[in-house]
Design a protein around this motif. Sequence first.
Motif, PDB file in Angstrom:
ATOM      1  N   PHE A 102       7.659  -1.170   6.906  1.00 45.35           N
ATOM      2  CA  PHE A 102       7.217  -0.083   6.031  1.00 45.35           C
ATOM      3  C   PHE A 102       8.637   0.794   5.380  1.00 45.35           C
ATOM      4  CE2 PHE A 102       4.874   3.002   3.813  1.00 45.35           C
ATOM      5  CZ  PHE A 102       4.151   2.566   3.319  1.00 45.35           C
ATOM      6  N   THR A 118      -3.052   2.722   5.863  1.00 47.48           N
ATOM      7  CA  THR A 118      -2.816   0.904   4.301  1.00 47.48           C
ATOM      8  C   THR A 118      -3.334  -0.549   5.364  1.00 47.48           C
ATOM      9  OG1 THR A 118      -0.626   0.434   5.371  1.00 47.48           O
ATOM     10  CG2 THR A 118      -0.818   2.107   3.666  1.00 47.48           C
ATOM     11  N   GLU A 120      -1.999  -4.918   5.401  1.00 49.59           N
ATOM     12  CA  GLU A 120      -0.968  -5.427   5.026  1.00 49.59           C
ATOM     13  C   GLU A 120      -1.897  -6.995   4.839  1.00 49.59           C
ATOM     14  OE1 GLU A 120       1.743  -3.189   5.672  1.00 49.59           O
ATOM     15  OE2 GLU A 120       3.024  -4.983   6.592  1.00 49.59           O
ATOM     16  N   SER A 122       0.646 -10.347   7.120  1.00 54.74           N
ATOM     17  CA  SER A 122       1.630 -11.417   6.889  1.00 54.74           C
ATOM     18  C   SER A 122       1.645 -12.927   7.034  1.00 54.74           C
ATOM     19  CB  SER A 122       2.813 -11.034   8.149  1.00 54.74           C
ATOM     20  OG  SER A 122       3.634 -10.205   7.070  1.00 54.74           O
ATOM     21  N   LEU A 132       5.441 -11.981   3.908  1.00 57.37           N
ATOM     22  CA  LEU A 132       4.099 -10.613   3.561  1.00 57.37           C
ATOM     23  C   LEU A 132       3.505 -10.938   2.543  1.00 57.37           C
ATOM     24  CD1 LEU A 132       3.209  -8.120   3.707  1.00 57.37           C
ATOM     25  CD2 LEU A 132       4.452  -7.591   2.435  1.00 57.37           C
ATOM     26  N   ASN A 134       0.082 -10.729  -0.489  1.00 58.00           N
ATOM     27  CA  ASN A 134      -1.321  -9.973  -0.198  1.00 58.00           C
ATOM     28  C   ASN A 134      -2.829 -10.880  -0.445  1.00 58.00           C
ATOM     29  OD1 ASN A 134      -1.737 -11.652  -2.821  1.00 58.00           O
ATOM     30  ND2 ASN A 134      -0.413 -10.174  -4.216  1.00 58.00           N
ATOM     31  N   ASP A 135      -3.552 -10.439  -0.371  1.00 58.20           N
ATOM     32  CA  ASP A 135      -4.970 -11.510  -0.556  1.00 58.20           C
ATOM     33  C   ASP A 135      -5.215 -12.185  -1.396  1.00 58.20           C
ATOM     34  OD1 ASP A 135      -5.003  -9.512  -2.726  1.00 58.20           O
ATOM     35  OD2 ASP A 135      -6.660  -8.790  -2.268  1.00 58.20           O
ATOM     36  N   LYS A 178      -1.257  -4.303  14.802  1.00 58.18           N
ATOM     37  CA  LYS A 178      -0.974  -6.229  14.459  1.00 58.18           C
ATOM     38  C   LYS A 178      -2.717  -6.607  14.403  1.00 58.18           C
ATOM     39  CE  LYS A 178       0.367  -9.605  16.192  1.00 58.18           C
ATOM     40  NZ  LYS A 178      -0.677 -10.760  16.495  1.00 58.18           N
TER      41      LYS A 178
END
Length: 239
Positions: A102, A118, A120, A122, A132, A134-135, A178
């Motif tokens: 980040f 936050t 995120e 991967s 990386l 996104n949804d 994670k």
Amino acid sequence: MMEKQQLLYEGKAKKVYSTTDDNLCIFEYKDDATAFNGLKKGSFKGKGVINNRMANFIFRLLEKDGIKTHLVEEISERETLVKKVDIIPLEVIVRNIAAGSFSKRYGVEEGTPFAQPTLEFSYKNDELGDPLINDYHAIALGIADRKDIDEIAKIAFKVNDCLKRIFINIGIKLVDFKIELGRTADGEIVLADEISPDTCRLWDAETNKKLDKDRFRQDLGEFGEVYHEVWARLTDHYK
Ligand code: ADP
Ligand code: UDP
């Protein structure tokens, strides 16, 4: 007692074995450590033992808070019986303080706290280097639908709240971590894989000393010592 049958998968930190029950598998934790997508390799003696114990200990604490996990039973110092799940191929990362990728990606000084956590994702794919995503990407890739994503986010933030409290009680700041989630045979999404200093950034609350795998990633020394330190604080406090 459940016995190991076939080696299903050998990962960087664990071996996964089948058992006579199709819905269960056995983890065997190794002493190996890797970083930077497997490019850097190391280990310390007893790492597998301490991560096995620590991950199970943390999962039990999370279960007390109502979080469902794959954990069934610790069967030896390096081995644990878990529910076999279909892993959702996402590394789900929650951050409370800027660090690691980040800080690098967004040019934010390590140690900068966030107003709120936050989240995120991967894409878990070694060949692609766990990019990386996104949804919307996850939905486009058919990894999950909107309902799953919302559920994953809810679990991730709840794990963060619980873990933050577990660690601050032992003088440790939870910087980031994670998790992996999986679907059980009856379709429930549960916490899987492991939570340990391999998968979290943990800083001493007083001194900001790093008590996690960054000691290995950044060649800071005392790699094994800090894992033992975290384990000692956990077991001293949560008897
Ligand atoms: P990696 O695959 O990143 O090298 P490990 O060495 O920790 O990681 O390997 C463990 C593997 O087992 C990972 O691929 C992980 O997604 C998978 N896994 C974790 N929990 C379960 C579970 N309950 N059932 C089946 N597979 C699991
Ligand atoms: N993490 C992990 N496995 C991975 C990638 C990240 O357990 O394959 C953990 C890492 O230990 C840290 C958090 O996720 O606690 C965020 O990692 P980051 O994205 O900053 O990546 P890194 O700095 O490890 O490249």
